[in-house]
Design a protein around this motif. Structure first.
Motif, PDB file in Angstrom:
ATOM      1  N   GLY A  69       0.826  -1.201   0.000  1.00  0.00           N
ATOM      2  CA  GLY A  69       0.000   0.000   0.000  1.00  0.00           C
ATOM      3  C   GLY A  69       0.859   1.249   0.000  1.00  0.00           C
ATOM      4  O   GLY A  69       2.076   1.212   0.173  1.00  0.00           O
ATOM      5  N   ARG A  70       0.222   2.368  -0.211  1.00  0.00           N
ATOM      6  CA  ARG A  70       0.957   3.635  -0.231  1.00  0.00           C
ATOM      7  C   ARG A  70       1.477   4.005   1.148  1.00  0.00           C
ATOM      8  O   ARG A  70       2.500   4.652   1.285  1.00  0.00           O
ATOM      9  N   SER A  71       0.768   3.606   2.169  1.00  0.00           N
ATOM     10  CA  SER A  71       1.182   3.954   3.527  1.00  0.00           C
ATOM     11  C   SER A  71       2.204   2.972   4.091  1.00  0.00           C
ATOM     12  O   SER A  71       2.591   3.093   5.239  1.00  0.00           O
ATOM     13  N   GLY A  72       2.642   2.031   3.297  1.00  0.00           N
ATOM     14  CA  GLY A  72       3.601   1.038   3.764  1.00  0.00           C
ATOM     15  C   GLY A  72       2.952  -0.209   4.323  1.00  0.00           C
ATOM     16  O   GLY A  72       3.621  -1.208   4.563  1.00  0.00           O
ATOM     17  N   ARG A  73       1.655  -0.160   4.535  1.00  0.00           N
ATOM     18  CA  ARG A  73       0.935  -1.329   5.015  1.00  0.00           C
ATOM     19  C   ARG A  73       0.410  -2.107   3.816  1.00  0.00           C
ATOM     20  O   ARG A  73      -0.016  -1.528   2.827  1.00  0.00           O
ATOM     21  N   PRO A  74       0.424  -3.431   3.896  1.00  0.00           N
ATOM     22  CA  PRO A  74      -0.056  -4.222   2.757  1.00  0.00           C
ATOM     23  C   PRO A  74      -1.573  -4.134   2.591  1.00  0.00           C
ATOM     24  O   PRO A  74      -2.314  -3.990   3.561  1.00  0.00           O
ATOM     25  N   ALA A  75      -1.993  -4.221   1.340  1.00  0.00           N
ATOM     26  CA  ALA A  75      -3.419  -4.273   1.000  1.00  0.00           C
ATOM     27  C   ALA A  75      -3.712  -5.670   0.460  1.00  0.00           C
ATOM     28  O   ALA A  75      -2.861  -6.305  -0.164  1.00  0.00           O
ATOM     29  N   TYR A  76      -4.911  -6.151   0.689  1.00  0.00           N
ATOM     30  CA  TYR A  76      -5.272  -7.529   0.347  1.00  0.00           C
ATOM     31  C   TYR A  76      -6.425  -7.533  -0.651  1.00  0.00           C
ATOM     32  O   TYR A  76      -7.338  -6.722  -0.579  1.00  0.00           O
ATOM     33  N   LYS A  77      -6.360  -8.516  -1.575  1.00  0.00           N
ATOM     34  CA  LYS A  77      -7.416  -8.688  -2.570  1.00  0.00           C
ATOM     35  C   LYS A  77      -7.716 -10.171  -2.710  1.00  0.00           C
ATOM     36  O   LYS A  77      -6.816 -11.001  -2.668  1.00  0.00           O
ATOM     37  N   ILE A  78      -8.992 -10.483  -2.896  1.00  0.00           N
ATOM     38  CA  ILE A  78      -9.396 -11.847  -3.234  1.00  0.00           C
ATOM     39  C   ILE A  78      -9.956 -11.786  -4.642  1.00  0.00           C
ATOM     40  O   ILE A  78     -11.004 -11.186  -4.877  1.00  0.00           O
ATOM     41  N   ASN A  79      -9.253 -12.407  -5.579  1.00  0.00           N
ATOM     42  CA  ASN A  79      -9.661 -12.406  -6.987  1.00  0.00           C
ATOM     43  C   ASN A  79      -9.989 -10.986  -7.465  1.00  0.00           C
ATOM     44  O   ASN A  79     -11.061 -10.720  -7.992  1.00  0.00           O
ATOM     45  N   GLN A  80      -9.095 -10.068  -7.249  1.00  0.00           N
ATOM     46  CA  GLN A  80      -9.187  -8.663  -7.671  1.00  0.00           C
ATOM     47  C   GLN A  80     -10.202  -7.843  -6.889  1.00  0.00           C
ATOM     48  O   GLN A  80     -10.447  -6.696  -7.216  1.00  0.00           O
ATOM     49  N   ASN A  81     -10.836  -8.389  -5.864  1.00  0.00           N
ATOM     50  CA  ASN A  81     -11.764  -7.639  -5.021  1.00  0.00           C
ATOM     51  C   ASN A  81     -11.050  -7.258  -3.734  1.00  0.00           C
ATOM     52  O   ASN A  81     -10.500  -8.117  -3.034  1.00  0.00           O
ATOM     53  N   ASP A  82     -11.061  -5.975  -3.396  1.00  0.00           N
ATOM     54  CA  ASP A  82     -10.401  -5.507  -2.180  1.00  0.00           C
ATOM     55  C   ASP A  82     -11.085  -6.073  -0.949  1.00  0.00           C
ATOM     56  O   ASP A  82     -12.310  -6.225  -0.903  1.00  0.00           O
ATOM     57  N   VAL A  83     -10.277  -6.400   0.049  1.00  0.00           N
ATOM     58  CA  VAL A  83     -10.802  -6.935   1.299  1.00  0.00           C
ATOM     59  C   VAL A  83      -9.870  -6.472   2.426  1.00  0.00           C
ATOM     60  O   VAL A  83      -8.663  -6.355   2.241  1.00  0.00           O
ATOM     61  N   ALA A  84     -10.445  -6.200   3.583  1.00  0.00           N
ATOM     62  CA  ALA A  84      -9.649  -5.828   4.749  1.00  0.00           C
ATOM     63  C   ALA A  84      -9.091  -7.089   5.401  1.00  0.00           C
ATOM     64  O   ALA A  84      -9.668  -8.175   5.288  1.00  0.00           O
ATOM     65  N   ILE A  85      -7.965  -6.939   6.093  1.00  0.00           N
ATOM     66  CA  ILE A  85      -7.331  -8.092   6.730  1.00  0.00           C
ATOM     67  C   ILE A  85      -8.229  -8.694   7.810  1.00  0.00           C
ATOM     68  O   ILE A  85      -8.237  -9.900   8.022  1.00  0.00           O
ATOM     69  N   ASN A  86      -9.028  -7.860   8.471  1.00  0.00           N
ATOM     70  CA  ASN A  86      -9.924  -8.368   9.515  1.00  0.00           C
ATOM     71  C   ASN A  86     -11.081  -9.175   8.936  1.00  0.00           C
ATOM     72  O   ASN A  86     -11.644 -10.031   9.611  1.00  0.00           O
ATOM     73  N   ASP A  87     -11.450  -8.903   7.687  1.00  0.00           N
ATOM     74  CA  ASP A  87     -12.571  -9.583   7.048  1.00  0.00           C
ATOM     75  C   ASP A  87     -12.113 -10.734   6.147  1.00  0.00           C
ATOM     76  O   ASP A  87     -12.936 -11.464   5.607  1.00  0.00           O
TER      77      ASP A  87
END
Length: 142
Positions: A69-87
């Motif tokens: 991610g831009r803030s240095g934290r990783p971003a997660y996607k499931i099959n190109q759909n954004d998802v939060a790490i908690n979800d």
């Protein structure tokens, strides 16, 4: 041939006759020399085989992408759909409860820390993934 001490010609001999024992020892030695090279050594391992069906259906594959991610934290996607790490765990659990195949892949950026990948591995195992593969970039031939 018995050895006597001269007092009694037919007396009992109290010495141990080791000749038959040496014969038994030599037979056992030969048996062990023949058996040892035949005995299996090493660890048992399952060698992966190439699947018979080389066609893969990309629509059935669950791919979790980890991007920087831009803030240095990783971003997660499931099959190109954004998802939060908690979800992420709840979404994977919902996907695996519907699909028969519990196979997923993890694709990460090259500059990520492996702890982000390890976190996704743990979440996927808890969500019910039976097989997890890691997707790596192809190396260029030099």
């Amino acid at each position: 041939m018995a050895i006597t001490n001269g007092h009694r010609p037919y007396g009992l001999n109290t010495d141990i006759n080791v000749t038959p024992l040496i014969d038994v020892l030599l037979v056992l030695l030969i048996i062990f020399m023949v058996i040892v090279p035949v005995a299996p050594r090493g660890l048992e391992a399952q060698v992966p085989t190439q699947p018979k069906d080389l066609k893969q259906n990309p629509d059935n594959a669950v791919v979790v992408q980890i991007v920087s991610g831009r803030s240095g934290r990783p971003a997660y996607k499931i099959n190109q759909n954004d998802v939060a790490i908690n979800d992420l765990g709840n979404r994977l659990n919902a996907i695996f409860s519907v699909w028969g195949e519990k196979v997923m892949f993890i694709k990460g950026d090259g500059n990520l820390d492996f702890s982000a990948v390890a976190t996704v591995l743990d979440i996927a195992k808890v969500a019910g993934a039976a097989h997890i593969g890691l997707i790596t970039p192809k190396q260029l031939a030099m």
